[in-house]
Design an enzyme around this catalytic site. Structure first.
Site, mmCIF file in Angstrom:
data_model
loop_
_atom_site.group_PDB
_atom_site.id
_atom_site.type_symbol
_atom_site.label_atom_id
_atom_site.label_comp_id
_atom_site.label_asym_id
_atom_site.label_seq_id
_atom_site.Cartn_x
_atom_site.Cartn_y
_atom_site.Cartn_z
ATOM 1 N N GLY A 1 3.033 -1.048 4.230
ATOM 2 C CA GLY A 1 3.170 0.423 3.916
ATOM 3 C C GLY A 1 4.517 0.781 3.785
ATOM 4 O O GLY A 1 5.032 0.605 2.703
ATOM 5 N N GLY A 2 5.271 1.468 4.734
ATOM 6 C CA GLY A 2 6.433 1.996 4.638
ATOM 7 C C GLY A 2 7.568 1.222 3.864
ATOM 8 O O GLY A 2 7.934 1.667 3.056
ATOM 9 N N HIS B 1 -9.551 1.089 4.965
ATOM 10 C CA HIS B 1 -8.146 1.021 5.819
ATOM 11 C C HIS B 1 -8.268 1.919 6.841
ATOM 12 O O HIS B 1 -9.120 2.863 6.910
ATOM 13 C CB HIS B 1 -7.034 1.676 4.727
ATOM 14 C CG HIS B 1 -5.550 1.751 5.233
ATOM 15 N ND1 HIS B 1 -5.315 2.600 6.343
ATOM 16 C CD2 HIS B 1 -4.767 0.836 5.067
ATOM 17 C CE1 HIS B 1 -3.938 2.217 6.539
ATOM 18 N NE2 HIS B 1 -3.480 1.226 5.788
ATOM 19 N N GLY C 1 2.848 2.226 10.747
ATOM 20 C CA GLY C 1 3.690 3.204 10.593
ATOM 21 C C GLY C 1 4.543 3.637 12.117
ATOM 22 O O GLY C 1 4.937 4.749 12.128
ATOM 23 N N SER D 1 3.775 -2.322 10.350
ATOM 24 C CA SER D 1 5.099 -2.194 10.472
ATOM 25 C C SER D 1 5.852 -3.470 10.161
ATOM 26 O O SER D 1 6.860 -4.058 10.617
ATOM 27 C CB SER D 1 5.555 -1.895 11.882
ATOM 28 O OG SER D 1 5.196 -0.587 12.410
ATOM 29 N N GLU E 1 -5.090 -5.004 10.485
ATOM 30 C CA GLU E 1 -3.977 -4.076 10.867
ATOM 31 C C GLU E 1 -4.294 -3.309 12.149
ATOM 32 O O GLU E 1 -4.979 -2.414 12.133
ATOM 33 C CB GLU E 1 -4.072 -3.008 9.659
ATOM 34 C CG GLU E 1 -3.871 -3.654 8.178
ATOM 35 C CD GLU E 1 -3.258 -2.654 7.141
ATOM 36 O OE1 GLU E 1 -2.079 -2.731 6.467
ATOM 37 O OE2 GLU E 1 -3.943 -1.609 7.022
ATOM 38 N N GLU F 1 -6.709 4.523 8.194
ATOM 39 C CA GLU F 1 -6.382 5.822 7.567
ATOM 40 C C GLU F 1 -7.814 6.482 6.804
ATOM 41 O O GLU F 1 -8.186 7.594 7.262
ATOM 42 C CB GLU F 1 -5.270 6.125 6.924
ATOM 43 C CG GLU F 1 -3.939 5.722 7.691
ATOM 44 C CD GLU F 1 -3.015 5.375 6.818
ATOM 45 O OE1 GLU F 1 -2.963 5.301 5.661
ATOM 46 O OE2 GLU F 1 -2.028 4.704 7.581
ATOM 47 N N ASN G 1 0.793 -1.178 0.146
ATOM 48 C CA ASN G 1 0.138 -0.097 -0.126
ATOM 49 C C ASN G 1 0.798 1.136 -0.153
ATOM 50 O O ASN G 1 1.514 1.573 0.913
ATOM 51 C CB ASN G 1 -0.917 0.146 1.132
ATOM 52 C CG ASN G 1 -1.753 1.574 1.479
ATOM 53 O OD1 ASN G 1 -1.720 2.196 0.802
ATOM 54 N ND2 ASN G 1 -2.377 1.421 2.320
ATOM 55 N N TRP G 2 1.040 1.933 -1.110
ATOM 56 C CA TRP G 2 1.872 2.940 -1.236
ATOM 57 C C TRP G 2 1.524 4.151 -0.427
ATOM 58 O O TRP G 2 2.350 5.270 -0.524
ATOM 59 C CB TRP G 2 2.207 3.396 -2.847
ATOM 60 C CG TRP G 2 2.825 2.461 -3.650
ATOM 61 C CD1 TRP G 2 3.144 1.024 -3.223
ATOM 62 C CD2 TRP G 2 3.276 2.700 -4.773
ATOM 63 N NE1 TRP G 2 3.944 0.389 -4.340
ATOM 64 C CE2 TRP G 2 3.950 1.347 -5.177
ATOM 65 C CE3 TRP G 2 3.615 3.722 -5.627
ATOM 66 C CZ2 TRP G 2 4.694 1.233 -6.404
ATOM 67 C CZ3 TRP G 2 3.947 3.567 -7.165
ATOM 68 C CH2 TRP G 2 4.793 2.299 -7.357
ATOM 69 N N LYS G 3 0.119 4.172 -0.064
ATOM 70 C CA LYS G 3 -0.471 5.581 0.346
ATOM 71 C C LYS G 3 -0.170 6.775 -0.183
ATOM 72 O O LYS G 3 -0.081 6.441 -1.716
ATOM 73 C CB LYS G 3 0.125 5.595 1.636
ATOM 74 C CG LYS G 3 -0.118 4.416 2.739
ATOM 75 C CD LYS G 3 0.010 4.527 4.279
ATOM 76 C CE LYS G 3 -0.322 3.013 4.823
ATOM 77 N NZ LYS G 3 -0.117 3.203 6.190
HETATM 78 P P1 13P Z 1 3.147 0.491 7.635
HETATM 79 O O1 13P Z 1 3.528 -1.098 7.038
HETATM 80 O O2 13P Z 1 4.039 1.434 7.329
HETATM 81 O O3 13P Z 1 3.133 0.375 9.174
HETATM 82 O O4 13P Z 1 1.697 0.479 7.140
HETATM 83 C C1 13P Z 1 0.861 -0.625 7.133
HETATM 84 C C2 13P Z 1 -0.229 -0.205 6.568
HETATM 85 O O5 13P Z 1 -1.107 0.555 6.670
HETATM 86 C C3 13P Z 1 -0.551 -0.980 5.178
HETATM 87 O O6 13P Z 1 -1.672 -0.765 4.831
#
Ligand code: 13P
Length: 251
Positions: free
Chosen positions: A235-236, A96, A174, A214, A168, A98, A9-11
Protein backbone atom coordinates in the site's frame (compact mmCIF):
# COMPACT_ATOMS: atom_id res chain seq x y z
CA UNK A 1 9.23 -22.78 -8.92
CA UNK A 2 6.77 -19.96 -8.24
CA UNK A 3 7.70 -16.56 -9.63
CA UNK A 4 7.65 -13.73 -7.08
CA UNK A 5 5.02 -11.02 -7.53
CA UNK A 6 5.18 -7.47 -6.23
CA UNK A 7 1.85 -5.65 -6.52
CA UNK A 8 1.12 -2.05 -5.61
CA UNK A 9 -2.35 -1.14 -4.37
CA UNK A 10 -2.59 2.61 -4.81
CA UNK A 11 -5.92 2.75 -2.96
CA UNK A 12 -7.68 6.15 -3.29
CA UNK A 13 -4.49 8.04 -4.18
CA UNK A 14 -3.25 9.87 -7.28
CA UNK A 15 -5.30 11.83 -9.78
CA UNK A 16 -4.59 11.41 -13.48
CA UNK A 17 -1.51 13.64 -13.59
CA UNK A 18 -0.03 12.18 -10.42
CA UNK A 19 -0.65 8.69 -11.77
CA UNK A 20 1.14 9.44 -15.03
CA UNK A 21 4.10 10.89 -13.14
CA UNK A 22 4.42 7.89 -10.85
CA UNK A 23 4.22 5.39 -13.70
CA UNK A 24 6.83 7.24 -15.75
CA UNK A 25 9.18 7.37 -12.74
CA UNK A 26 8.68 3.68 -12.06
CA UNK A 27 9.25 2.77 -15.71
CA UNK A 28 12.51 4.73 -15.69
CA UNK A 29 13.75 2.93 -12.59
CA UNK A 30 12.72 -0.45 -13.99
CA UNK A 31 14.53 0.17 -17.26
CA UNK A 32 17.88 -0.17 -15.55
CA UNK A 33 16.86 -3.31 -13.64
CA UNK A 34 15.85 -6.72 -14.81
CA UNK A 35 13.34 -7.44 -12.06
CA UNK A 36 13.28 -10.97 -10.76
CA UNK A 37 9.53 -10.80 -10.22
CA UNK A 38 6.25 -9.80 -11.80
CA UNK A 39 5.36 -6.17 -11.13
CA UNK A 40 1.69 -5.16 -10.93
CA UNK A 41 0.23 -1.73 -10.25
CA UNK A 42 -3.40 -1.11 -9.26
CA UNK A 43 -4.24 2.58 -9.74
CA UNK A 44 -7.73 4.00 -9.14
CA UNK A 45 -10.35 3.47 -11.87
CA UNK A 46 -9.95 6.99 -13.23
CA UNK A 47 -6.30 6.39 -14.13
CA UNK A 48 -6.55 2.88 -15.58
CA UNK A 49 -7.05 3.77 -19.21
CA UNK A 50 -4.07 6.12 -19.32
CA UNK A 51 -1.99 3.76 -17.16
CA UNK A 52 -2.64 0.98 -19.63
CA UNK A 53 -1.11 3.06 -22.44
CA UNK A 54 1.87 4.05 -20.31
CA UNK A 55 2.80 0.53 -19.18
CA UNK A 56 2.66 -0.91 -22.71
CA UNK A 57 6.05 -2.33 -23.65
CA UNK A 58 7.28 -2.31 -20.05
CA UNK A 59 7.32 -5.14 -17.50
CA UNK A 60 4.55 -3.47 -15.50
CA UNK A 61 1.18 -5.21 -15.49
CA UNK A 62 -2.10 -3.52 -14.69
CA UNK A 63 -4.78 -4.32 -12.14
CA UNK A 64 -7.88 -2.65 -10.69
CA UNK A 65 -8.82 -2.40 -7.02
CA UNK A 66 -12.40 -3.64 -7.18
CA UNK A 67 -15.30 -4.47 -9.52
CA UNK A 68 -18.94 -5.52 -9.35
CA UNK A 69 -20.16 -9.03 -10.18
CA UNK A 70 -22.99 -8.10 -12.54
CA UNK A 71 -22.41 -7.79 -16.27
CA UNK A 72 -24.09 -4.38 -16.74
CA UNK A 73 -27.21 -2.46 -15.80
CA UNK A 74 -28.66 -0.28 -13.06
CA UNK A 75 -25.81 -0.42 -10.53
CA UNK A 76 -24.95 3.24 -10.09
CA UNK A 77 -21.31 3.83 -9.29
CA UNK A 78 -20.13 0.31 -10.05
CA UNK A 79 -17.65 -0.97 -12.64
CA UNK A 80 -17.86 -4.36 -14.38
CA UNK A 81 -15.24 -6.97 -15.19
CA UNK A 82 -15.59 -6.39 -18.93
CA UNK A 83 -15.10 -2.65 -18.42
CA UNK A 84 -11.83 -3.39 -16.63
CA UNK A 85 -10.76 -5.72 -19.43
CA UNK A 86 -11.57 -3.04 -21.98
CA UNK A 87 -9.08 -0.62 -20.39
CA UNK A 88 -6.33 -3.21 -20.32
CA UNK A 89 -6.53 -4.70 -16.81
CA UNK A 90 -5.14 -8.17 -16.30
CA UNK A 91 -5.72 -8.35 -12.54
CA UNK A 92 -8.31 -7.17 -10.02
CA UNK A 93 -7.97 -6.94 -6.25
CA UNK A 94 -11.03 -8.51 -4.60
CA UNK A 95 -12.01 -8.85 -0.95
CA UNK A 96 -9.58 -6.24 0.35
CA UNK A 97 -10.14 -5.63 4.07
CA UNK A 98 -11.05 -2.01 3.33
CA UNK A 99 -13.85 -3.30 1.07
CA UNK A 100 -14.91 -5.80 3.73
CA UNK A 101 -14.75 -3.44 6.70
CA UNK A 102 -15.64 0.01 5.29
CA UNK A 103 -18.02 -1.06 2.52
CA UNK A 104 -19.50 -4.14 4.22
CA UNK A 105 -18.55 -6.65 1.56
CA UNK A 106 -19.11 -10.20 2.73
CA UNK A 107 -17.66 -13.56 1.70
CA UNK A 108 -20.64 -14.36 -0.51
CA UNK A 109 -20.34 -11.14 -2.47
CA UNK A 110 -16.59 -11.57 -2.78
CA UNK A 111 -17.12 -15.10 -4.08
CA UNK A 112 -19.50 -13.76 -6.76
CA UNK A 113 -16.90 -11.17 -7.75
CA UNK A 114 -14.15 -13.80 -7.95
CA UNK A 115 -16.25 -16.02 -10.19
CA UNK A 116 -17.24 -13.11 -12.41
CA UNK A 117 -13.63 -11.96 -12.73
CA UNK A 118 -12.52 -15.47 -13.69
CA UNK A 119 -15.23 -15.79 -16.31
CA UNK A 120 -14.07 -12.48 -17.80
CA UNK A 121 -10.45 -13.71 -17.78
CA UNK A 122 -9.35 -11.24 -15.13
CA UNK A 123 -7.01 -12.65 -12.51
CA UNK A 124 -8.26 -12.03 -8.98
CA UNK A 125 -5.85 -10.94 -6.26
CA UNK A 126 -8.05 -12.34 -3.50
CA UNK A 127 -7.38 -10.77 -0.08
CA UNK A 128 -7.95 -12.36 3.30
CA UNK A 129 -6.88 -11.30 6.77
CA UNK A 130 -7.85 -11.25 10.42
CA UNK A 131 -8.67 -8.27 12.65
CA UNK A 132 -6.49 -7.45 15.66
CA UNK A 133 -9.11 -8.77 18.08
CA UNK A 134 -9.30 -12.03 16.13
CA UNK A 135 -5.53 -12.48 16.35
CA UNK A 136 -5.64 -11.65 20.04
CA UNK A 137 -8.41 -14.10 20.83
CA UNK A 138 -6.65 -16.85 18.91
CA UNK A 139 -9.09 -17.25 16.02
CA UNK A 140 -6.79 -16.17 13.18
CA UNK A 141 -6.74 -19.55 11.41
CA UNK A 142 -10.48 -20.03 11.81
CA UNK A 143 -11.14 -16.61 10.26
CA UNK A 144 -8.70 -17.18 7.39
CA UNK A 145 -10.13 -20.63 6.69
CA UNK A 146 -13.66 -19.26 6.45
CA UNK A 147 -12.63 -16.36 4.20
CA UNK A 148 -10.59 -18.60 1.89
CA UNK A 149 -13.15 -21.40 1.56
CA UNK A 150 -16.18 -19.14 1.18
CA UNK A 151 -14.37 -16.84 -1.24
CA UNK A 152 -13.34 -19.80 -3.40
CA UNK A 153 -16.65 -21.65 -3.29
CA UNK A 154 -17.20 -23.47 -6.62
CA UNK A 155 -13.92 -22.20 -8.07
CA UNK A 156 -12.37 -25.09 -10.03
CA UNK A 157 -8.81 -26.40 -9.79
CA UNK A 158 -8.27 -25.14 -13.30
CA UNK A 159 -9.46 -21.64 -12.37
CA UNK A 160 -7.14 -21.65 -9.35
CA UNK A 161 -4.25 -21.21 -11.79
CA UNK A 162 -5.48 -17.64 -12.36
CA UNK A 163 -5.86 -16.73 -8.69
CA UNK A 164 -3.40 -14.99 -6.41
CA UNK A 165 -4.19 -14.97 -2.69
CA UNK A 166 -3.00 -12.06 -0.55
CA UNK A 167 -2.76 -12.51 3.20
CA UNK A 168 -3.15 -9.08 4.77
CA UNK A 169 -3.57 -9.05 8.55
CA UNK A 170 -5.85 -6.04 9.11
CA UNK A 171 -3.83 -4.89 12.12
CA UNK A 172 -0.74 -4.57 9.91
CA UNK A 173 -2.36 -2.45 7.17
CA UNK A 174 -1.26 1.17 7.17
CA UNK A 175 -0.14 0.88 10.78
CA UNK A 176 3.61 0.46 10.34
CA UNK A 177 3.16 -2.71 12.40
CA UNK A 178 4.31 -5.53 10.11
CA UNK A 179 3.67 -9.18 10.89
CA UNK A 180 6.97 -10.83 11.71
CA UNK A 181 8.25 -13.10 8.94
CA UNK A 182 7.42 -16.07 11.18
CA UNK A 183 3.85 -14.86 11.86
CA UNK A 184 3.25 -14.30 8.15
CA UNK A 185 4.88 -17.60 7.14
CA UNK A 186 2.66 -19.50 9.59
CA UNK A 187 -0.53 -18.20 7.98
CA UNK A 188 0.81 -18.59 4.43
CA UNK A 189 1.65 -22.22 5.13
CA UNK A 190 -1.81 -22.69 6.64
CA UNK A 191 -3.43 -21.28 3.48
CA UNK A 192 -1.28 -23.48 1.23
CA UNK A 193 -2.20 -26.57 3.27
CA UNK A 194 -5.86 -25.63 3.08
CA UNK A 195 -5.66 -25.37 -0.70
CA UNK A 196 -3.93 -28.73 -0.88
CA UNK A 197 -6.77 -30.32 1.10
CA UNK A 198 -9.48 -28.60 -0.98
CA UNK A 199 -7.79 -29.04 -4.36
CA UNK A 200 -4.51 -30.89 -4.76
CA UNK A 201 -0.83 -30.73 -4.01
CA UNK A 202 -0.22 -29.41 -7.52
CA UNK A 203 -2.71 -26.53 -7.15
CA UNK A 204 -1.30 -25.60 -3.75
CA UNK A 205 2.32 -25.71 -4.91
CA UNK A 206 1.56 -23.43 -7.87
CA UNK A 207 -0.50 -20.94 -5.86
CA UNK A 208 1.10 -17.52 -5.42
CA UNK A 209 0.43 -16.16 -1.91
CA UNK A 210 1.35 -12.52 -1.26
CA UNK A 211 1.83 -10.87 2.10
CA UNK A 212 0.46 -7.37 2.65
CA UNK A 213 0.62 -5.00 5.61
CA UNK A 214 3.24 -2.30 6.07
CA UNK A 215 5.70 -3.85 3.62
CA UNK A 216 8.63 -1.45 3.15
CA UNK A 217 12.00 -1.66 1.38
CA UNK A 218 13.71 -2.45 4.68
CA UNK A 219 11.49 -5.39 5.69
CA UNK A 220 10.62 -6.81 2.25
CA UNK A 221 13.63 -9.07 1.85
CA UNK A 222 13.15 -10.83 5.16
CA UNK A 223 9.44 -11.40 4.57
CA UNK A 224 10.03 -12.57 1.01
CA UNK A 225 12.68 -15.05 2.04
CA UNK A 226 10.04 -17.15 3.82
CA UNK A 227 9.27 -20.34 1.94
CA UNK A 228 5.54 -19.73 1.47
CA UNK A 229 5.67 -15.96 0.89
CA UNK A 230 5.68 -15.42 -2.85
CA UNK A 231 5.58 -11.66 -2.95
CA UNK A 232 3.95 -8.58 -1.51
CA UNK A 233 0.82 -6.50 -1.89
CA UNK A 234 2.06 -3.03 -1.04
CA UNK A 235 0.00 0.00 0.00
CA UNK A 236 1.75 3.12 1.30
CA UNK A 237 5.21 2.23 0.05
CA UNK A 238 4.07 1.84 -3.57
CA UNK A 239 3.15 5.52 -3.84
CA UNK A 240 6.77 6.57 -4.28
CA UNK A 241 8.66 5.05 -7.22
CA UNK A 242 11.90 4.61 -5.29
CA UNK A 243 10.39 2.85 -2.29
CA UNK A 244 8.30 0.55 -4.53
CA UNK A 245 11.49 -0.14 -6.47
CA UNK A 246 13.25 -0.94 -3.19
CA UNK A 247 10.67 -3.66 -2.54
CA UNK A 248 10.97 -4.99 -6.10
CA UNK A 249 14.72 -5.28 -5.58
CA UNK A 250 14.05 -7.13 -2.33
CA UNK A 251 12.34 -9.82 -4.39
P1 13P B 1 0.10 -0.75 3.62
O1 13P B 1 1.30 -1.29 2.86
O2 13P B 1 -0.04 0.72 3.50
O3 13P B 1 0.10 -1.26 5.02
O4 13P B 1 -1.20 -1.36 2.90
C1 13P B 1 -1.28 -2.71 2.64
C2 13P B 1 -2.47 -2.98 1.81
O5 13P B 1 -3.60 -2.83 2.25
C3 13P B 1 -2.25 -3.40 0.42
O6 13P B 1 -3.43 -3.84 -0.17
Amino acid sequence: MRKKVIAGNWKMNNDLMESEKLIVELKNLLQNEKPNCDVIICPPFTSLSEASKLVKGSVIKLGAQNMYFEESGAFTGEVSASMLKSVGCEYVILGHSERRNIFDENDKMINKKIKKALSAELKPIFCVGELLEERENGTTKEVIKKQVLKGLESVSADEMQSIIIAYEPVWAIGTGKTATPAQAQEVHEFIRDLIEIEYSMEVSMNLVILYGGSVKPDNAKQLLSQIDIDGALVGGACLKADSFMGIIKGA
